[in-house]
Design a protein around this motif. Sequence first.
Motif, PDB file in Angstrom:
ATOM      1  N   ASN A   1     -28.231  29.329 -13.537  1.00  0.00           N
ATOM      2  CA  ASN A   1     -29.331  30.279 -13.504  1.00  0.00           C
ATOM      3  C   ASN A   1     -29.976  30.331 -12.126  1.00  0.00           C
ATOM      4  O   ASN A   1     -29.913  29.379 -11.350  1.00  0.00           O
ATOM      5  CB  ASN A   1     -30.374  29.972 -14.597  1.00  0.00           C
TER       6      ASN A   1
ATOM      7  N   SER B   1     -33.789  31.508 -10.679  1.00  0.00           N
ATOM      8  CA  SER B   1     -35.106  31.841 -11.209  1.00  0.00           C
ATOM      9  C   SER B   1     -36.141  31.928 -10.107  1.00  0.00           C
ATOM     10  O   SER B   1     -35.946  31.430  -8.993  1.00  0.00           O
ATOM     11  CB  SER B   1     -35.559  30.772 -12.221  1.00  0.00           C
TER      12      SER B   1
ATOM     13  N   GLY C   1     -34.935  32.891 -24.233  1.00  0.00           N
ATOM     14  CA  GLY C   1     -33.973  33.666 -23.473  1.00  0.00           C
ATOM     15  C   GLY C   1     -33.308  34.719 -24.335  1.00  0.00           C
ATOM     16  O   GLY C   1     -33.291  34.616 -25.567  1.00  0.00           O
TER      17      GLY C   1
ATOM     18  N   ASP D   1     -29.592  36.928 -24.183  1.00  0.00           N
ATOM     19  CA  ASP D   1     -28.322  37.304 -23.564  1.00  0.00           C
ATOM     20  C   ASP D   1     -27.949  38.682 -24.112  1.00  0.00           C
ATOM     21  O   ASP D   1     -27.859  38.870 -25.328  1.00  0.00           O
ATOM     22  CB  ASP D   1     -27.238  36.290 -23.916  1.00  0.00           C
TER      23      ASP D   1
ATOM     24  N   LEU E   1     -31.396  36.954 -19.578  1.00  0.00           N
ATOM     25  CA  LEU E   1     -32.646  36.555 -18.951  1.00  0.00           C
ATOM     26  C   LEU E   1     -33.127  35.251 -19.578  1.00  0.00           C
ATOM     27  O   LEU E   1     -32.837  34.964 -20.740  1.00  0.00           O
ATOM     28  CB  LEU E   1     -33.707  37.643 -19.126  1.00  0.00           C
ATOM     29  N   ASP E   2     -33.877  34.493 -18.778  1.00  0.00           N
ATOM     30  CA  ASP E   2     -34.326  33.184 -19.242  1.00  0.00           C
ATOM     31  C   ASP E   2     -35.747  32.932 -18.747  1.00  0.00           C
ATOM     32  O   ASP E   2     -36.055  33.174 -17.572  1.00  0.00           O
ATOM     33  CB  ASP E   2     -33.390  32.098 -18.703  1.00  0.00           C
TER      34      ASP E   2
ATOM     35  N   LEU F   1     -38.907  32.410 -14.486  1.00  0.00           N
ATOM     36  CA  LEU F   1     -38.288  33.603 -15.062  1.00  0.00           C
ATOM     37  C   LEU F   1     -37.102  33.963 -14.189  1.00  0.00           C
ATOM     38  O   LEU F   1     -37.222  34.032 -12.961  1.00  0.00           O
ATOM     39  CB  LEU F   1     -39.275  34.759 -15.100  1.00  0.00           C
ATOM     40  N   GLY F   2     -35.943  34.136 -14.829  1.00  0.00           N
ATOM     41  CA  GLY F   2     -34.768  34.410 -14.019  1.00  0.00           C
ATOM     42  C   GLY F   2     -33.589  34.905 -14.810  1.00  0.00           C
ATOM     43  O   GLY F   2     -33.696  35.264 -15.995  1.00  0.00           O
ATOM     44  N   ILE F   3     -32.450  34.923 -14.137  1.00  0.00           N
ATOM     45  CA  ILE F   3     -31.177  35.393 -14.695  1.00  0.00           C
ATOM     46  C   ILE F   3     -30.307  34.198 -15.034  1.00  0.00           C
ATOM     47  O   ILE F   3     -30.257  33.217 -14.276  1.00  0.00           O
ATOM     48  CB  ILE F   3     -30.472  36.324 -13.706  1.00  0.00           C
ATOM     49  N   ARG F   4     -29.597  34.266 -16.145  1.00  0.00           N
ATOM     50  CA  ARG F   4     -28.721  33.168 -16.571  1.00  0.00           C
ATOM     51  C   ARG F   4     -27.339  33.720 -16.910  1.00  0.00           C
ATOM     52  O   ARG F   4     -27.208  34.741 -17.576  1.00  0.00           O
ATOM     53  CB  ARG F   4     -29.335  32.453 -17.773  1.00  0.00           C
TER      54      ARG F   4
END
Length: 230
Positions: free
Chosen positions: A38, A40, A184, A186, A197-198, A224-227
């Motif tokens: 991830n 973030s 999260g 997916d 997103l996570d 907060l971010g992308i996974r």
Amino acid sequence: MVQEQTGRPNNEAFVVLIASLFMFFIPCSTTAWDWAVNGSMFFILEDNGLEGDPMPILPSAGLVLEYPLAPPFAFGASYDLYSTCYGYSTALDRAIPVAIENRSSLVIGNVLTFFGSYRMLISKFTPIGIRLRFSAGLAIDARLCLIADGLEGDDLEDASQQTAEVAGYFWSNGRWFFPMTGFGIDFIKVGRFWLGLDGRIWYPLYRLWSGDKAPAAEGWRYSLGIRISF
């Protein structure tokens, strides 16, 4: 003398971190494990008025490993890395995040979290899939405190003292311990890959016993971010 004062907290940080990594991350060679990476944005809340600089919003990179239990449950661990500059405020009697021009210490955060998760599959059709994730666990922030680069003379001497105080503050009264909850989603599935997103929250539970006289925002963290899950 300053290096001796800072050495013990930093060594404790890495003993805890490395031992935990060996206990949990080494088994990742087993095919039963699910894993993810991830990226973030890491938010460290603070309210220090004129004593500090604006709240740090930092890029963070991480790795996640999960061992599936009885569906839909899993047990896992995550490791997240961030860094920022800190100083020590004698007026507030605590470590405070500062802008790079006011730096004394470079703090490298190693956040290791052990958690349980619940994964709810809503749609498994490709290329679009939807999966919800809920997690809760306990985290260690093994912060390595180093004297900031580029300082000389009196600034270096002052930074050395502040680094000792920053490290002592972070490694006393359980300020390295944070319960965590996460959520999260997916939303794209291609083969065995999920993109989503996570978001996570780390709670400053240590404030219940540390006696810190600080604003309510102090100590809370969010990410907060992308996974990408495999």
